[in-house]
Scaffold this active site. Structure first.
Site, mmCIF file in Angstrom:
data_model
loop_
_atom_site.group_PDB
_atom_site.id
_atom_site.type_symbol
_atom_site.label_atom_id
_atom_site.label_comp_id
_atom_site.label_asym_id
_atom_site.label_seq_id
_atom_site.Cartn_x
_atom_site.Cartn_y
_atom_site.Cartn_z
ATOM 1 C CG ASP A 282 -0.600 76.458 -41.005
ATOM 2 O OD1 ASP A 282 -1.252 76.093 -39.998
ATOM 3 O OD2 ASP A 282 -1.013 76.319 -42.167
ATOM 4 C CD GLU B 24 -1.262 71.980 -35.544
ATOM 5 O OE1 GLU B 24 -1.763 73.109 -35.562
ATOM 6 O OE2 GLU B 24 -0.632 71.501 -36.503
ATOM 7 C CG ASP C 124 -6.959 74.257 -41.637
ATOM 8 O OD1 ASP C 124 -6.582 75.438 -41.698
ATOM 9 O OD2 ASP C 124 -6.222 73.294 -41.872
#
Length: 784
Positions: free
Chosen positions: A403, A406, A477
């Site tokens: 997670d 990015e 999300d």
């Protein structure tokens, strides 16, 4: 940028061009796939997506024609003109894809955007020009699919997007240009042709699919090479096969990863995990996986455990395993800056972290506070990260959830000038950003494979083209909104059309508060989603299946059990996809692209080719119109038959998701089980429908790579429907222990006699079907 063609030359499968101002080349990968390249930054390809390029150019010719150079393969005509304009035609000269002859002409925006912004509105702006721009002519009949899990409708015509992996937790809407993934590949479907384009550039890139002008669409990037692949074919399936031959196919996963997974931020301490596990079994809900979010770590330090919450993690995970639960733990890239913390010390000592422009380790803030970021662009750092997976596996962890990759950070995004080693081609964050999560996933995959010898289970939020080789993905999300439920369908379908078959959403929604009705409708989609995980955010209401009322619990149980019955069918789809590149969830247009009625359908999908799912996506709705494509379809619940190419009205109370089975289908089922491996499946259930059909069923050990050495079994069931129903059973390959019996459910009630290998078989009569059991051997079933 290029000017007129001065000369050209041919070397093997490449045609090199010298223009007045630059150079370029056309490379014939195979008769259907053409690469267009100009070395604006690197002298050759530097692809993170394509790792094993197979060349099969076949025969092709090159000649000058009308101020252009024409390249003819066995299937395509490619014309290269001045200014490196490249046009594509089929072998008969029919226009497929042509460069736009003029410059971009964005439509006029009237009024004053700054006044809007003073009130808080976002003012839409026309895109600036970019260092690289490829502008293609619009003929007017285009439909665009792919581009990953971007928001909006299935058909991307009229949308514009940016490829820049972005962690934005605010509610995602159709105007979002960027999300967590950058997959610069799209399929263009026209009335008489289809093709794909893959723009292999990791810098921030832009895709305007006819939004700024109805005369053209374009894609471009801020830097890097001009490097794109034109992919021709006879249908969308051909395009997907060629694209995944380039970037890689979703590999066959361990079968337990296809089971139901329960998650939340977060299940800690261990007493809460055990409580969840106990409740799942007590409520009779099949489940294979429980996820641990960041709370399990010691001060959010990756590869550690909080001993106050998990005093003996090995014992806890071992106990969960005995009850059939695998544990998947989250791992973020941000490493806490703390002397004495081994992961930080080792990474700092070996220069495994990204630096600022002065060569100092770059620091930002994430969950653990001040944190540093592994430089996944260097091989040594990836190897080190891969080796760290051993720490989690030794604790009993079965999979890793990547997670925040990015990468996300709290003190603003990483600056453009953060430095990366880039395997000897030193570069900055602008080039690495979009592949940071991809490279992290690759390292994680290789570490799990090395230390477990099993097919790795990796989940990632951020991705680039080709990440499907290493990881499953979810859409990030989302929110517990009906609109996000609706939007999840085209997002998942376009992920599948972008090579990512193993994908899913947070069932029920991550943020906001779910309702029993919303979860009930969401789990009905989740049943058919390859990654089937209920996940919710801290400080939201409980979202487990039993957290609402008995009706919601019953509906969740119903569809989770249906998922477990359909596991052999889903596993077959994953096996088939490893060979063909076809996804599990498929838009109707994938199989019925000549049917104009399906090209814009956003609220139905195919689960493989045999099952059509038409979920309810609106609050309070208990019926819907369902479009059935050509052929004959059978209502899964009532066994009513319907002719295709029509719309039917289906009543769908809260516990019913409209499901239709294609005529002639043979759907393998498993018996009920609480988790994969609870029982040794000795009897395969065959759910068979009238009509002609053929089905291949695959079986292996469900976890190792032994199947690549032939340790699998493959059954073929061929059905012919005339005056009598004939089903031929054949073992195509026998390399793994097979079944002992087949339980046949034949969905027809007017049956007088059943024979297997010329011997009568006793059968029982149900309300809509008959049932009988035969040995799992080769032979012929005759139903009269």
């Amino acid at each position: 940028m290029f000017g007129k063609i001065k000369s050209y030359s041919i070397e093997e499968n490449k045609v090199f061009f010298v223009f007045e101002e630059n150079v370029g080349r056309i490379e014939v990968i195979n008769p259907w796939v053409i690469n267009i390249f100009s070395p604006l930054k690197y002298n050759d390809h530097y692809s993170r997506a394509i790792e094993n390029l197979e060349l099969q150019p076949g025969s092709f010719t090159v000649e000058e024609k009308n101020c252009c150079v024409e390249i003819r393969t066995e299937t395509l005509i490619v014309r290269v003109c001045d200014n490196f304009k490249v046009n594509f035609y089929d072998k008969n000269g029919t226009k497929l894809c042509e460069d736009y002859e003029f410059t971009r002409e964005p439509f006029i925006r009237r009024g004053y955007g700054n006044i809007l912004e003073e009130e808080g509105h976002k003012s839409e702006k026309n895109s600036d020009s970019h260092k690289i721009e490829i502008i293609k002519r619009l003929y007017g009949d285009e439909k665009f699919y792919g581009l990953g899990d971007k928001t909006g409708h299935l058909n991307k015509r009229g949308y514009s997007y940016e490829m820049w992996n972005t962690d934005d937790p605010s509610p995602h809407v159709e105007s979002y240009k960027s999300l967590y993934k950058s997959i610069p590949f799209f399929i263009t479907l026209r009335e008489n042709c289809v093709f794909g384009i893959f723009f292999d550039n990791t810098y921030k890139s832009y895709f305007d699919m006819g939004k700024e002008n109805e005369n053209y669409y374009y894609f471009g990037a801020d830097d890097g090479n001009l490097d794109y692949y034109f992919i021709g074919g006879n249908n969308i399936r051909d395009i997907l096969l060629s694209y995944t031959n380039l970037t890689g196919k979703t590999p066959l996963p361990q079968i337990w990863t296809l089971g139901y997974q329960q998650s939340r931020w977060g299940y800690a301490p261990e007493s809460r995990v055990k409580e969840i596990a106990e409740e799942i079994r007590k409520k009779d809900i099949p489940c294979d996986v429980i996820h641990l979010d960041i709370d399990y770590m010691d001060k959010y330090k990756v590869f550690t455990w909080d001993k106050s919450r998990f005093p003996d993690e090995k014992k806890t995970l071992s106990e969960l395993k005995q009850d059939g639960f695998k544990v998947v733990t989250i791992i973020d890239p941000g490493v806490k800056k703390e002397t004495g913390y081994e992961i930080y010390d080792r990474g700092l000592e070996n220069k495994y972290f990204a630096t600022d422009k002065d060569g100092l380790t770059y620091v930002n803030k994430v969950w653990p506070g001040d944190a540093v970021f592994p430089d996944f662009s260097q091989i040594k750092a990836r190897t080190w990260w891969a080796d760290n997976q051993k720490l989690m596996l030794e604790a009993g962890v079965a999979g890793i959830w990547n997670d925040m990759n990015e990468p996300a950070s709290f003190n603003g995004p990483l600056p453009d000038d953060v430095q990366f080693e880039n395997e000897g081609r030193n570069t900055n964050h602008r080039e690495i950003h979009n592949v940071y999560g991809h490279l992290m996933s690759k390292a994680t995959y290789e570490g799990i494979k090395k230390y477990s010898s099993k097919r790795p289970f990796v989940i990632t939020r951020a991705a680039y083209a080709g990440t499907q080789k290493y990881s499953t993905v979810w859409t990030g999300d989302n929110q517990s909104f009906w609109e996000h439920l609706r939007m999840s369908v085209p997002m998942l379908l376009n992920l599948g059309l972008s090579g990512f078959s193993f994908c899913g959403t947070d069932v029920g929604g991550f943020s906001f508060d779910c309702t029993g009705e919303l979860l009930s409708r969401w789990v009905q989609i989740g049943c058919f989603t390859p990654l089937f995980r209920n996940h919710s955010c801290a400080h939201t209401r409980d979202q487990e299946p039993w957290a609402f009322d008995e009706e919601t619990l019953s509906i969740n149980r119903k569809y989770i059990k249906l998922r477990y019955r359909l596991l052999p069918y889903l596993y077959d789809l994953m096996w088939n996809g490893e060979n063909t590149g076809l996804p599990v969830m498929r838009p109707l247009v994938l199989h019925y692209e000549h049917d104009n009625n399906v090209k814009e359908i956003n609220d139905e999908f195919l689960f493989g080719e045999n099952i059509l799912v038409a979920p309810i996506l609106e609050q309070g709705k208990n019926f819907r119109a369902v479009y059935l494509p050509e052929g004959q379809w059978i209502d899964y619940w009532t066994k009513e038959k319907y002719k295709g190419k029509q719309i039917v009205l289906k009543e769908a109370p809260i516990d019913i998701c409209p499901i239709y089975i294609k005529q002639g289908s043979i759907i393998p089922n498993y018996p009920d089980q609480n988790y994969i491996g609870e029982i040794k499946v000795k009897e395969l259930i065959l759910d068979i429908y009238e009509g002609n059909g053929i089905y291949s069923h695959y079986l292996d050990d469900g976890e190792s790579f032994n199947y690549k050495n032939g340790e699998y079994s493959l059954y073929e069931f061929k059905k012919v429907s005339n005056a009598e129903e004939v089903i031929q059973i054949r073992k195509v390959h026998t390399g793994f222990e097979g079944y002992e019996t087949f339980k046949v459910i034949f969905n027809k009630i007017a049956v007088n006699e059943v024979l297997f290998n010329d011997k009568k078989v006793e059968f029982t009569q149900g309300s809509n079907s008959i049932e009988f059991i035969i040995p799992a051997v080769e032979g012929t079933i005759i139903i009269r």
